[in-house]
Write a protein that holds these residues in place. Sequence first.
Motif, PDB file in Angstrom:
ATOM      1  N   GLN A   1       0.814  -1.215   0.000  1.00 28.48           N
ATOM      2  CA  GLN A   1       0.000   0.000   0.000  1.00 28.48           C
ATOM      3  C   GLN A   1       0.847   1.265   0.000  1.00 28.48           C
ATOM      4  O   GLN A   1       0.483   2.258  -0.646  1.00 28.48           O
TER       5      GLN A   1
ATOM      6  N   LYS B   1       0.066   3.672  -3.257  1.00 28.15           N
ATOM      7  CA  LYS B   1      -0.598   4.967  -3.161  1.00 28.15           C
ATOM      8  C   LYS B   1       0.245   6.094  -3.755  1.00 28.15           C
ATOM      9  O   LYS B   1      -0.261   7.197  -3.961  1.00 28.15           O
TER      10      LYS B   1
ATOM     11  N   TYR C   1      -7.156  -7.240  -2.625  1.00 31.07           N
ATOM     12  CA  TYR C   1      -7.384  -6.237  -3.659  1.00 31.07           C
ATOM     13  C   TYR C   1      -7.950  -6.846  -4.942  1.00 31.07           C
ATOM     14  O   TYR C   1      -8.809  -6.261  -5.585  1.00 31.07           O
TER      15      TYR C   1
ATOM     16  N   SER D   1      -8.879  -0.265  -7.066  1.00 30.54           N
ATOM     17  CA  SER D   1      -8.432   0.011  -5.706  1.00 30.54           C
ATOM     18  C   SER D   1      -8.935   1.370  -5.239  1.00 30.54           C
ATOM     19  O   SER D   1      -9.134   2.281  -6.053  1.00 30.54           O
TER      20      SER D   1
ATOM     21  N   GLU E   1      -7.262   3.555  -3.717  1.00 34.13           N
ATOM     22  CA  GLU E   1      -6.204   4.540  -3.949  1.00 34.13           C
ATOM     23  C   GLU E   1      -6.315   5.174  -5.330  1.00 34.13           C
ATOM     24  O   GLU E   1      -5.970   6.358  -5.501  1.00 34.13           O
TER      25      GLU E   1
END
Length: 682
Positions: free
Chosen positions: A318, A322, A423, A620, A622
């Motif tokens: 992550q 991101k 995910y 996702s 993000e």
Amino acid sequence: MPNIFCRFYAFRRLKYSKKTAMLSVAGFCDPKDAREDDLDIWRASWDNAPEKLTVQQANYLISHLRADFELLIRQEEEAKNVNTSVEKDVAWKRVVQGVREMCDVCDATLFNYHWACCKCGFVVCLDCYRGRKNKENLRSWGGNEKDRDEFSWLLCTNSSCHDLEKLIFVQIIAGSALDEVSSKLIASSSSLTACLENGKNFEEIKEEDFANGDDLKANGGSELAMQDIISKAVEKSMKENGNGAHNGQPKELKYFSLPSEKNCKSRWRNQVVESVTWHKVSDSKLFHSEVDHSWMDHGRVLRLESKAEDSFSLDMFQEMWKHGSPVVISKSIADMDKSLWCPKYFLAEHSDNETAVINLTSGKVQSMPDLAKFWTGFSDHSKRSSETSILKLQDWPPMGDEFMEALPEHTSDLMKHLPLTSYTGRHAMLNTAASLPDVFVRSDLGPRPCFTYGFGTNSDHESKGTVELHFELADSLNILLNVSTAAQTTPQNVVQLLQRMDVLDDESKSRILEKSELLGAIWHVYHPADADKIRDFLNRERHSKETGKKKGHFDSSFDPIYEGDQYLCARRRKTLADEYNVVCCTILQFHGDAVFIPAGSPCQARHIHNSMSISLDFVSPENLSHTFQLFRDLRKLPESQPVAEDKLQVKNLIFHSIKNALSVLEASEKTKVKKEIKKIDF
């Protein structure tokens, strides 16, 4: 349930006359007509909370999607403001099982407010309605011109044009659920903000924190998180490089531009994103000793060395994800049935299929009466009809649902063994595509197969690739399932090739020479923030070729990456780096490696060995914001570029992800209250 073809199904009211014993039209449904089961689809309530979604994940979703939800609300308010319908009452159209409501002009998925003709059932979205009203951003959307007016709107039953004033204003969301969810999101912000202001990360927020945010204490004694390391690496990189790939002011673009949006900030467009460079693996292993990992491309790409699903690996993924960085997970097919994913199986079971192949050296599409020729040439290059032909299957296996129907056993094997299932799983809590209620049509997420011969290691056709420069509207995962040695290619040849490209590191050299792993493909993945610079570069090339020719007006809104018909050779990649400060991540994909690529990242691949790979999409939290932006950008492309259908249903994903997250937080608070009551009773 049978297919529904009636445009007024679950929308128009009917009344029965006892006198005439006949049915007649009695107007349209009202939002107040919604029953409890209708409201349950849209309401954020504790009894609607998904069982597997945790409080931490709920807060994580809200933190990434709140701004897009607010944009969605502004668009709904705008629809009210531009509405010119004579009929002032808002009609309500129920969600119908298995039906995706689409604009009849542009094929956009209808989220909530739209307009409909009460005679023929024609429906139109906000963008098309506003464009016609204001006579701006109009484009031809194709279709049979005899059935459409000058604005590409379908004609009514009597072949007359639709008047804006005569269309009725319609909503899809039941009752006042949209306002209720919006109010709850605003209310939840105070508790979440209290947690963050007291020094907690999203992963550290517990149920009791959300329920009593005012009593939180700062977590000052925690160790440095990965984000702290990244910040230091960024600062160091900026000092050393001064003018790195994403550093400094954005370059002024002369050959590509799209109209800007009011009150809307894109995640990546026109943003300055610092380049993260890891100089020592020991830096990351110091704080992530639990995770087997290494770094590729001079420390710019994280490689997780196994598909372990522990929280430590997820945290590390992550932190890089991101920032818009690709990630590689190795050994992703360790538990899969290898016998299903090999030429021998397909030769035995699918040799009679007729299909088309692309000759990658010439770019021509040619028919192949049966697949047996392809598979025999895949395993043994001496059995190919022409040793110089680099072939890639074009239409087989089919994509998406048709892939699942054609190869059900393969689909089952693939879905059971996906890497990072939190995910990529079809029901994963961090895959926002899983947020849609069962009544909705599922988002189209693949699979997309790529079965191709490899180019080998010689320098012939270096301007050609097996996967040309393109971007996906959602996040994508590419898994290399099978690799077979290309003609006249040895491990030493591969090492020499990578040395010439300056992408060989000690770990990759060891994988090739010592561990005898086969390198399937070389990927070039660009950051989403660099996409417009690449478009400008390619349009500049196109413009220079057209100089002196009567080609008409140069359209700077043309998106050359969207065309997906170019491969950036080493010379062009160097020009991009020198003149635009745009540098790609070079990823060496070995057998069993899964490459995760963020939405909107321009990417391309050149397969070295004969390879079978599968790509799947996921959405996702993000990158959902950027996906939303990409779909809005498609409407601004010139008419020469057909707009892709919104099969992801982006607005619905944003709404239902927020709704589910708020439901979990409400359930958490209710549980907390029950515990407090029990304490008082005792």
